[in-house]
Design an enzyme around this catalytic site. Structure first.
Site, PDB file in Angstrom:
ATOM      1  N   ASP A   1       0.855  -1.200   0.000  1.00  0.00           N
ATOM      2  CA  ASP A   1       0.000   0.000   0.000  1.00  0.00           C
ATOM      3  C   ASP A   1       0.889   1.248   0.000  1.00  0.00           C
ATOM      4  OD1 ASP A   1      -2.389   1.421   0.186  1.00  0.00           O
ATOM      5  OD2 ASP A   1      -2.410   1.364   2.392  1.00  0.00           O
TER       6      ASP A   1
ATOM      7  N   HIS B   1      -7.424   9.781   4.115  1.00  0.00           N
ATOM      8  CA  HIS B   1      -7.171   8.682   5.037  1.00  0.00           C
ATOM      9  C   HIS B   1      -7.603   9.080   6.441  1.00  0.00           C
ATOM     10  CE1 HIS B   1      -3.898   7.465   2.033  1.00  0.00           C
ATOM     11  NE2 HIS B   1      -4.757   6.482   2.036  1.00  0.00           N
TER      12      HIS B   1
ATOM     13  N   GLY C   1     -11.389   4.523   2.733  1.00  0.00           N
ATOM     14  CA  GLY C   1     -12.738   3.965   2.821  1.00  0.00           C
ATOM     15  C   GLY C   1     -13.421   4.144   4.169  1.00  0.00           C
TER      16      GLY C   1
ATOM     17  N   ASN D   1      -8.697   0.912   6.362  1.00  0.00           N
ATOM     18  CA  ASN D   1      -7.657   0.660   7.362  1.00  0.00           C
ATOM     19  C   ASN D   1      -8.129   1.114   8.742  1.00  0.00           C
ATOM     20  OD1 ASN D   1      -5.264   0.185   8.693  1.00  0.00           O
ATOM     21  ND2 ASN D   1      -4.177   1.928   7.825  1.00  0.00           N
ATOM     22  N   THR D   2      -8.343   2.431   8.883  1.00  0.00           N
ATOM     23  CA  THR D   2      -8.658   3.007  10.195  1.00  0.00           C
ATOM     24  C   THR D   2      -9.868   2.342  10.860  1.00  0.00           C
ATOM     25  OG1 THR D   2      -7.781   5.086   9.359  1.00  0.00           O
ATOM     26  CG2 THR D   2      -9.056   5.202  11.393  1.00  0.00           C
TER      27      THR D   2
END
Ligand code: 13P
Length: 287
Positions: free
Chosen positions: A84, A177, A209, A231-232
Site C-alpha cells: 500500500d 485517510h 474507505g 484501514n482506520t
C-alpha cells in the site's frame, strides 16, 4: 489462494461491485481478514503499508506469514497481498519478498517522473506475474507519517498513467485517510465520472474507505470504483472492543490476561467490520 489482483478487479468492474483492501498490522489482523473472506466467499486484498511492513519486521516475514496462513487455514478464495502506497524502493523489496501485487505511489512526483517510474515498475511487476496500482492526485490525510493535501486528480493525467498498462488506478477525488472531519465536502463524483470516461475499463481505487457514507460508496462503485481501501475502521473497532474488555475488568478474571483471550474481542470486532464492508461493497459470494 494467493493471486495477483488483476483478475478479481476486472471481474469486479464488469460485475459492478468492489473488492475490499483491508490493511494488516499483525497476525490477528491477517487471520481475521482471511477467515472472514473465506466465510463470505469473497475475494480480498491484504494491504501492507511500508510502516506496517517494518513493524512486522519486514516484507519477507509478511509474505511468508500470509502464504503459510492461507495454506494452514485452507483459504481457497482469491487473496492478493498488496503493498500500500509503496515507494520506488519499497516496490522492489515487495517484488523480492514474494508479494502478489504492489502499489507505486508516485503522486508526489511531477507527472513526468510519476509516468517514468510507474512505466518501469509495470514492466517489472508484469514480468513477475504481479499486479500494480498507480496513483494520481494525492489522497488527503495522514498515513504512516505521509501527509497528503487531498487534491482532486487531473483526469488527463489519470489517462496518461492508465495507458501505461497499470492494473488499477487510485485517483484523488476528495477522499482522505483516517476519520473525515465534520466540514468534509464529500467525494467529487464529477471528477470520478470524468476519470472513468477517460480510463474506460480500468478498475479505479477508492482510498480512505473509513467513514465514507454507504450511499457515496454505492455511487462510487456505480461510477467505476472496483477496489476500496479500509484501514482506520478496523483499528477503531479493534480498539473499542479491547477497551470494553479491559474496562469491564475481564483481564483480571481467571486467565483473562492470556493474550489469546485479551485479543479475542478485538479480533472478532475486525471480523465484523470486514464482513460489513464486504456486504456494502457487494463482494460476497463473488470468489
Ligand atoms: P482509511 O484508513 O481511511 O480507511 O484509508 C485506508 C487506505 O486508503 C489505505 O491505503
Amino acid at each position: 489462494m494467493l493471486v495477483a489482483a488483476k483478475e478479481m478487479l476486472d471481474k469486479a468492474k464488469a460485475g459492478h461491485y468492489a473488492v475490499g483492501q483491508f490493511n494488516i498490522n499483525n497476525l490477528e489482523w491477517t487471520k481475521a481478514i482471511l477467515l472472514t473472506a473465506q466465510e463470505c466467499n469473497s475475494p480480498v486484498i491484504l494491504g501492507v503499508s511500508e510502516g506496517a511492513g517494518k513493524y512486522m519486521t519486514g516484507f519477507k516475514t509478511v509474505a511468508d506469514m500470509v502464504k503459510a496462513m492461507i495454506d494452514e487455514l485452507n483459504i481457497t478464495v482469491p487473496v492478493a497481498l498488496h503493498l500500500d502506497h509503496g515507494s520506488y524502493e519499497g516496490c522492489y523489496k515487495c517484488i523480492k519478498a514474494g508479494f502478489s501485487s504492489i502499489m507505486f505511489d508516485g503522486s508526489h512526483y511531477p507527472i513526468e517522473e510519476n509516468v517514468e517510474k510507474t512505466k518501469e515498475l509495470v514492466a517489472v511487476a508484469h514480468a513477475m506475474g504481479m499486479s500494480i496500482e498507480a496513483e494520481v492526485g494525492s489522497i488527503g490525510g495522514e498515513e504512516d507519517g505521509v501527509v497528503g493535501a487531498g487534491e482532486c486528480a487531473d483526469p488527463q493525467e489519470c489517462k496518461m498513467i492508465a495507458d501505461l498498462g497499470v492494473d488499477m488506478l487510485a485517483a484523488g477525488i476528495g477522499n482522505i485517510h483516517g476519520k473525515y472531519p465534520a466540514n468534509w465536502q464529500g467525494l467529487s463524483f464529477e471528477t470520478l465520472d470524468a476519470i472513468q470516461q477517460l480510463t474506460g475499463a480500468m478498475p479505479l481505487v477508492l482510498h480512505g474507505g473509513t467513514g465514507i457514507p454507504a450511499d457515496m460508496i454505492k455511487k462510487a462503485i456505480d461510477l467505476g470504483v472496483s477496489k476500496i481501501n479500509v484501514n482506520t475502521e478496523c483499528q477503531l473497532s479493534f480498539a473499542a472492543a479491547t477497551r470494553e474488555y479491559i474496562e469491564a475488568g475481564k483481564d483480571n478474571q481467571g486467565k483473562g490476561f492470556d493474550p489469546r483471550k485479551l485479543l479475542a474481542p478485538g479480533f472478532e470486532a475486525i471480523k465484523a467490520t470486514v464482513k460489513e464492508k464486504m456486504e456494502l461493497f457487494g463482494s460476497i459470494d463473488k470468489a
